[in-house]
Design a protein around this motif. Structure first.
Motif, short mmCIF file in Angstrom:
data_model
loop_
_atom_site.label_atom_id
_atom_site.label_comp_id
_atom_site.label_asym_id
_atom_site.label_seq_id
_atom_site.Cartn_x
_atom_site.Cartn_y
_atom_site.Cartn_z
N LEU A 40 49.13 -17.66 7.50
CA LEU A 40 50.10 -16.89 8.29
C LEU A 40 51.40 -16.72 7.49
CD1 LEU A 40 50.97 -15.60 10.97
CD2 LEU A 40 51.68 -17.86 11.74
N GLN A 41 51.83 -17.82 6.86
CA GLN A 41 53.05 -17.73 6.05
C GLN A 41 52.93 -16.63 5.01
OE1 GLN A 41 53.76 -21.48 4.15
NE2 GLN A 41 54.83 -22.36 5.92
N LYS A 42 51.82 -16.66 4.31
CA LYS A 42 51.65 -15.69 3.23
C LYS A 42 51.62 -14.26 3.80
CE LYS A 42 51.50 -16.59 -0.23
NZ LYS A 42 51.32 -17.75 -1.08
N SER A 43 50.82 -14.08 4.83
CA SER A 43 50.72 -12.73 5.40
C SER A 43 52.07 -12.25 5.92
CB SER A 43 49.71 -12.70 6.54
OG SER A 43 48.43 -12.94 6.02
N LEU A 44 52.81 -13.14 6.56
CA LEU A 44 54.13 -12.75 7.08
C LEU A 44 55.07 -12.38 5.94
CD1 LEU A 44 55.07 -15.24 9.95
CD2 LEU A 44 54.73 -12.78 10.09
N VAL A 45 55.08 -13.22 4.91
CA VAL A 45 56.00 -12.95 3.80
C VAL A 45 55.68 -11.61 3.18
CG1 VAL A 45 56.60 -13.66 1.46
CG2 VAL A 45 56.58 -15.33 3.30
N ILE A 46 54.38 -11.37 2.96
CA ILE A 46 54.01 -10.09 2.36
C ILE A 46 54.41 -8.93 3.26
CG2 ILE A 46 52.04 -8.66 1.67
CD1 ILE A 46 50.74 -11.16 0.57
N GLY A 47 54.10 -9.05 4.55
CA GLY A 47 54.44 -7.97 5.48
C GLY A 47 55.94 -7.75 5.57
N LEU A 48 56.68 -8.85 5.70
CA LEU A 48 58.13 -8.72 5.89
C LEU A 48 58.83 -8.23 4.63
CD1 LEU A 48 58.90 -11.87 8.07
CD2 LEU A 48 58.92 -9.47 8.76
N ILE A 49 58.23 -8.42 3.48
CA ILE A 49 58.84 -7.87 2.27
C ILE A 49 58.36 -6.45 2.03
CG2 ILE A 49 59.00 -8.07 -0.24
CD1 ILE A 49 58.93 -11.09 0.10
N ALA A 50 57.05 -6.25 2.10
CA ALA A 50 56.50 -4.95 1.71
C ALA A 50 56.93 -3.85 2.69
CB ALA A 50 54.99 -5.02 1.63
N GLY A 51 56.99 -4.15 3.99
CA GLY A 51 57.37 -3.12 4.97
C GLY A 51 58.75 -2.55 4.66
N PRO A 52 59.80 -3.41 4.69
CA PRO A 52 61.14 -2.91 4.39
C PRO A 52 61.26 -2.35 2.97
CG PRO A 52 61.27 -5.00 5.51
CD PRO A 52 59.82 -4.79 5.19
N LEU A 53 60.51 -2.94 2.02
CA LEU A 53 60.61 -2.43 0.65
C LEU A 53 60.13 -0.98 0.59
CD1 LEU A 53 61.30 -3.21 -2.25
CD2 LEU A 53 58.91 -3.82 -2.61
N GLY A 54 59.02 -0.69 1.28
CA GLY A 54 58.51 0.68 1.32
C GLY A 54 59.56 1.61 1.94
N THR A 55 60.20 1.15 3.01
CA THR A 55 61.23 1.97 3.65
C THR A 55 62.39 2.21 2.71
OG1 THR A 55 60.58 1.00 5.74
CG2 THR A 55 62.68 2.13 5.68
N LEU A 56 62.74 1.17 1.96
CA LEU A 56 63.87 1.32 1.03
C LEU A 56 63.54 2.38 -0.02
CD1 LEU A 56 66.62 0.02 0.23
CD2 LEU A 56 65.34 -1.27 -1.48
N ILE A 57 62.33 2.29 -0.57
CA ILE A 57 61.94 3.30 -1.56
C ILE A 57 61.99 4.69 -0.92
CG2 ILE A 57 60.11 4.07 -3.14
CD1 ILE A 57 59.05 1.22 -3.16
N ALA A 58 61.45 4.78 0.30
CA ALA A 58 61.44 6.08 0.99
C ALA A 58 62.86 6.60 1.16
CB ALA A 58 60.77 5.94 2.34
N ALA A 59 63.79 5.73 1.56
CA ALA A 59 65.16 6.17 1.80
C ALA A 59 65.78 6.67 0.52
CB ALA A 59 65.98 5.02 2.39
N VAL A 60 65.59 5.92 -0.57
CA VAL A 60 66.23 6.31 -1.82
C VAL A 60 65.60 7.60 -2.35
CG1 VAL A 60 66.60 5.65 -4.22
CG2 VAL A 60 66.91 3.97 -2.40
N VAL A 61 64.28 7.60 -2.46
CA VAL A 61 63.62 8.78 -3.04
C VAL A 61 63.85 10.00 -2.15
CG1 VAL A 61 61.42 9.79 -3.68
CG2 VAL A 61 61.90 7.40 -4.22
N GLY A 62 63.64 9.84 -0.84
CA GLY A 62 63.77 10.98 0.06
C GLY A 62 65.18 11.54 0.05
N SER A 63 66.20 10.68 0.12
CA SER A 63 67.55 11.21 0.20
C SER A 63 67.99 11.82 -1.12
CB SER A 63 68.53 10.13 0.68
OG SER A 63 68.55 9.07 -0.24
N VAL A 64 67.61 11.19 -2.23
CA VAL A 64 67.99 11.78 -3.52
C VAL A 64 67.31 13.14 -3.69
CG1 VAL A 64 67.75 11.55 -6.02
CG2 VAL A 64 68.53 9.61 -4.66
#
Ligand code: ATP
Ligand code: SF4
Ligand code: SF4
Ligand code: MG
Lengths: 311, 728
Positions: free
Chosen positions: A105-129
């Motif tokens: 559970l720890q591993k899955s949570l860590v991966i989910g909690l990092i990868a989800g926002p990270l994807g959004t961050l990439i989307a925000a930067v790439v999309g807005s630029v």
């Protein structure tokens, strides 16, 4: 109760209420507060949030309070059902399922909690630029988005998996995020293109405000609500992606455990020794459900015209 | 009471038949899901007789639209309506929707502000008009309906109606769509036409055409017209009677002449005073109507205008005045009360004010209710030519390629948005840039503000060529040139507190937080807002206040030039005056220069020193304001000035108009010679030899006694006026 109703009524009247219709004597609510007020009065949100908080606390502190180590074998209790000693039973080499579920559970949570926002961050930067700068930069970025969209990421991962056999789970996280941002980037890009021509953005440009500041101050905050929803729902998607990859043996590998690897080990025995499968699966479902509830409530709070709040 | 009524009608015109439309105590309330309901219309009564032209004026949100939608039965079902509406023997409020739709389009027709939303995009205009005819006349054949549709399009002045009837609404310009709407509205010989702001979205030249067409439609059908507008100038020339609305009530109702010359209610007086009048503009300061209308959800007791009324007395805050007659009748006897009941209101002059009697009798002079306008220094300082201009634009061009939107897009033409524009602004001076929408005003200012090298031509700011400026220099130049946008709602980021909005330009130039805060307080004070309000969010401010915030932001860096892009056209008339006065004061105090873009000529005359008139990407006339307005050289300027409505019925009815034909041609069209030729009123009156000069040679901008004009026949422009004198 009156607060939430007041809040939604004002929003329905238009994001910028006419001074003639709404003249607030008390200090009016900013949009952030409005959303929060509406969230706070959504039972779904609280159920999701409390459940999620409990799951996280459990994943962090659970192993500390449990005497059995996840990887040590108990030769006396191999393939046992739940007992006082092994709460969720053991597998056929005597490892404790409860301890393993927590680690997974720890591993899955860590991966989910990092990868989800990270994807959004990439989307925000790439999309807005892309949306703001336009021209050649936009062309290249759109091309990249389209390329990644048509590339079958799952198959790519399967093909690449021997390569990062010995790379850690961090790589898997980055990989998952790297294939999850494209749709949101397109949304952000189109929003940015229309925001770019709004007078307040023009005003900033004419003042000489540099591009990164304009994006951070005027563009991103205006799509922030979308981004928050995307990040939350992204957590669900990423946990699911990780577990399914691991389930098929392409994600997390032994000796590391995640909920996915546990499930894949447990499936074969699902009928004969159900505890191997049922407990990790239950934990996974509970987690996904909790995050989905939060994301769903957020979406309704941000956009009152979606879902149940539709008038 | 009854003999009062007889007096009342005896005093006016001869007793008439019962009115065509009789509205009594009409109230409309919108319940809110939480909180108190919105009382959009609060008991209004008026009559409209056959063939009468009633103008309803009021600020945004005063309930004009809601009350007329109630007539048409077009309010949302949540609306609670009470009172009575009698139309030609029908009780409209008792009719169901099916019965009402039988009336709608046949006996009552409506013209909306945005005709695009009222026309169906997938049918041709001709078919839609034919449809409207067939709907109410089953005996008509399809063929006959279609040819009648073409006829109607011809009546409303659409060129080549046979061809145009086959066009779709989106192929029409705004003005043509509005004509088509009028054609449709008169298709079935209605008895009443309700027009809700039919010209608000249009340019003055097109507005003048549409009002003319509306007048013609009224004559043809003999219909009564209810025209709803916020522009007093529009009703002055056309309406027989005027009803003034304020906060959901009618506060004054009388003949156009009475309301304009002897208003009985302070709001009407203030409103009339605050409108810039093209005749007097530039000679005196405007008198703003301070404050804003009350919220319709929580109306204080008493007169809704009390908070803004300079002559309010105690009773005003307790008892709401009723609409009543306060005039002097037979034998000079003052009749204080004749509250509107069953009787005819047609000939009376009614007002809702406790002190109307004093105003009507002259005990309280109108001039003293609001402060008297101070005269302005009429002498505009002569252009000090020796100083470096703040802005010099020379031969600026901006062309956009027009491609057919295919996969391999091919260039099929060029849009000459700006096509060789030159002007300069001296320190401390205001240049007014006027012209119809689409003539290139916005492109010109965007070119200046983007501060990139122009396609062709040169832009000098304070003598520095922006094409050659370095990055650092450009940043410094940006400090000197700031902009105020048209729409105060759109120009401010809704998510930032206004203190941060105003301070934003300072962040660019590295001003620290504390200094920024101090400067913001100073600026708020400068534009007449409370410095305490820096932490509030934009949505807490009214339109006029937001425009002040926009102005404060523009002033933050101590600029030398402020570009004002239609800074007041999105504001209500009563608020415009305050903003204009503020701009005039700031210019004086801070020695600013303005580039003032506007389509409202009265406002340009009020504030500008020099005016440049643009047509299709060119400047066609350029000179001192007073001279250009008094003696326009170019036929286009003549037409613009004569199209602008003047809020004075006497002037409006007596003056002759130079009406332009048609719309602004598309900027892709290649016109040889003078590009105004297709619409020029002078061209049509010239002899063939003179015409051929217009048709072959593009007239350059040449000085004529201190005013530059681009026309070959400036010396002959009087023949427009004499031609008008022949055809009244
Ligand atoms: N469907 C609705 N629900 C709630 N309030 C409404 C509704 N329609 C109109 N109102 C309110 O009724 C009031 C009067 O509106 P109305 O549209 O008649 O104003 P108006 O005089 O036509 O203004 P404008 O000049 O801006 O067109 C406003 O306060 C408006 O917000
Ligand atoms: S009733 Fe009183 S407050 Fe209202 S307009 Fe008349 S004088 Fe002013
Ligand atoms: S040059 Fe000819 S067409 Fe052009 S404005 Fe003058 S008279 Fe009209
Ligand atoms: Mg309206």
């Amino acid at each position: 109760m009156s607060i939430v109703e007041g809040a939604s009524a004002t929003l329905i009247a238009g994001p910028e209420p006419e001074p003639t219709t709404v003249v607030l004597a008390r200090k009016p609510l900013s949009r952030g507060r409005l959303i929060w007020n509406r969230l706070a009065h959504t039972p779904r949100f609280w159920i999701g949030a409390v459940a999620m908080a409990l799951i996280v606390i459990w994943a962090v502190f659970g192993p500390l309070l449990y005497p059995v180590d996840a990887f040590s074998r108990d030769p006396l209790n191999m393939g046992m059902g739940p007992t006082q000693l092994h709460w969720f039973g053991t597998n056929n080499i005597g490892q404790d399922i409860y301890a393993q579920t927590l680690i997974g559970l720890q591993k899955s949570l860590v991966i989910g909690l990092i990868a989800g926002p990270l994807g959004t961050l990439i989307a925000a930067v790439v999309g807005s630029v892309a949306g703001y700068v336009g021209g050649l930069v936009d062309g290249v970025l759109v091309w990249l988005i389209n390329l990644l969209l048509v590339l079958p990421s799952f198959i790519l991962l399967v093909i690449l998996s021997p390569l990062f056999e010995d790379l850690s789970w961090v790589f898997l996280t980055v990989f998952l995020a790297g294939f999850s941002w494209m749709i949101m980037a397109q949304v952000v890009r189109s929003q940015t293109r229309s925001l770019r021509n709004r007078d307040f953005v023009k005003a900033a440009r004419f003042m000489g405000v540099p591009m990164p500041t304009i994006l951070a101050r005027h563009i991103i905050p205006n799509v922030a609500s979308l981004l928050i929803i995307d990040a939350t729902l992204g957590v669900v998607a990423m946990i699911m992606a990780e577990t399914s990859l691991s389930y098929f043996g392409f994600g997390i590998r032994a000796p590391d455990v995640s909920l996915g690897t546990l499930l894949s080990e447990g499936t074969a025995a699902a009928v004969t020794r159900p505890w191997l499968f049922v407990f990790p699966a239950g934990v996974l479902i509970a987690t996904l459900f909790a995050v989905s509830l939060i994301g769903d409530a957020l979406r309704d709070a941000v956009d009152p015209t979606s879902g149940v709040n539709r008038d | 009471m009854t003999d009062l009524v007889t007096d009342l009608s005896a005093a006016g015109r001869a007793p008439r038949r019962s009115p065509l439309l009789r509205v009594r105590n009409l109230s409309v309330t919108f319940p809110q899901r939480s909180g108190p309901p919105v009382n959009a219309v609060r008991g209004i009564s008026y009559d409209v007789h056959e063939g009468e032209f009633l103008g309803i004026v009021g600020e945004s949100g005063s309930g004009k639209s809601v009350s007329s939608l109630a007539l048409m039965g077009l309010l949302p079902s949540s609306a609670q309506i009470s009172g009575s509406i009698d139309f030609d023997g029908h009780k409209l409020l008792d009719m169901n929707d099916r019965q009402l739709s039988g009336l709608r389009g046949r006996d009552i027709s409506m013209i909306f502000q945005d005709p695009l939303s009222a026309l169906t995009p997938v049918y041709t205009v001709g078919d839609q008009i034919a449809e409207a005819l067939l709907l109410h006349d089953a005996a008509l054949t399809k063929q006959a309906a279609r040819s009648r549709a073409v006829e109607l399009l011809k009546v409303v002045g659409i060129p080549a109606p046979e061809r145009r009837a086959k066009a779709f609404p989106h192929e029409f310009s705004g003005g043509m769509r509005q004509r088509a709407m009028i054609a449709m509205s008169i298709a079935n010989d209605p008895k009443l036409i309700v027009a809700d702001e039919p010209t608000t979205a249009l340019d003055v030249t097109i507005q003048a055409q549409i009002l003319e067409v509306l007048e013609k439609a009224k004559e043809l059908t003999g219909a009564a017209v209810v025209l709803i507008t916020h522009d007093l100038g529009v009703v002055a020339g056309h309406a027989d009677r005027i009803a003034v609305m304020y906060a959901g009530k009618l506060v004054e109702n009388g003949s156009t002449a009475d309301v304009f010359s002897e208003p009985h209610m302070p709001y009407s007086i203030g409103l009339l005073r605050s409108v810039p009048n093209m005749q007097t503009a530039g000679t005196q300061r405007l008198v703003p109507l301070e404050g804003r209308p009350p919220s319709l959800t929580a109306l204080p007791p008493g007169c809704p205008f009390a908070a803004r009324c300079p002559i309010a007395v105690d009773v005003c805050r307790e008892v709401e005045p009723l609409l009543a007659s306060h005039g002097t009748f037979v034998s000079g006897m003052t009749v204080p009360v004749a509250v509107v009941g069953e009787e005819d209101t047609t000939s009376a002059h009614l007002s809702a004010c406790h002190r109307s009697t004093e105003i009507a009798s002259g005990a309280l002079t109108r001039a003293d209710i609001f402060p008297r306008p101070e005269p302005l220094d009429v002498q505009h300082p002569a252009r000090p030519e020796d100083r470096t201009p703040v802005l010099t634009v020379t031969n600026l061009k901006r062309h956009f390629p027009l491609t057919n939107g295919g996969l391999f897009s091919r260039r099929i033409g060029t849009v000459r948005a700006v096509d060789g524009v030159s002007f300069s602004i001296q320190p401390g001076q205001t240049l007014g840039l006027v012209g119809e929408s689409g003539c290139g005003k916005s492109t010109t200012i965007l070119e200046i503000l983007e501060m990139t090298a122009p396609q062709a031509g040169q832009i000098l700011i304070d003598g520095t060529d922006i094409a050659r400026a370095s990055r650092a220099e450009r940043l410094r130049l940006r400090k000197d040139v700031q902009i105020v946008f048209q729409d105060p709602m759109a120009a401010i980021d809704p998510r930032l507190p206004i203190g941060e909005v105003i301070g934003e330009p300072l962040t660019v130039h590295g001003v620290g937080r504390a200094d920024r805060r101090a400067r913001v307080q100073e600026l708020l004070d400068l534009v007449g807002l409370d410095p305490q309000m820096a932490d509030r969010y934009p949505h807490e401010f009214s339109g006029g206040q937001r425009q002040r915030i926009g102005i404060a932001r523009a002033l933050a860096t101590n600029p030398r030039l402020v570009v004002l892009d239609e800074p007041v056209s999105a504001l209500d008339v009563s608020i415009q005056a305050g903003v204009i006065n503020l701009l005039e004061d700031l210019k004086e105090q801070l020695g600013l220069s303005y580039l003032f873009v506007a389509h409202d000529l009265a406002i340009v005359r009020q504030i500008a020193d020099t005016v440049a008139v643009m047509y299709l990407g060119r400047i066609v006339e350029y000179g001192p304001v007073a001279e250009v307005f008094a003696h326009p050289r170019h036929p286009y300027t003549q037409a613009l000035i004569s199209a602008a409505p003047i809020p004075d019925p006497e002037i409006e009815r007596s003056r002759t108009r130079v009406l332009l034909e048609g719309d602004l041609p598309s900027p892709t069209e290649e016109i040889t010679g003078c590009n105004f030729r297709t619409r020029c009123p002078l061209y049509r009156l010239l002899d063939p030899a003179a015409q051929s000069l217009c048709a072959t040679i593009d007239p350059p901008l040449v000085a004529h006694d201190g005013v530059d004009a681009a026309c070959h026949h400036v010396d002959r422009n009087q023949i427009i006026d004499s031609a008008l004198a022949f055809t009244p």
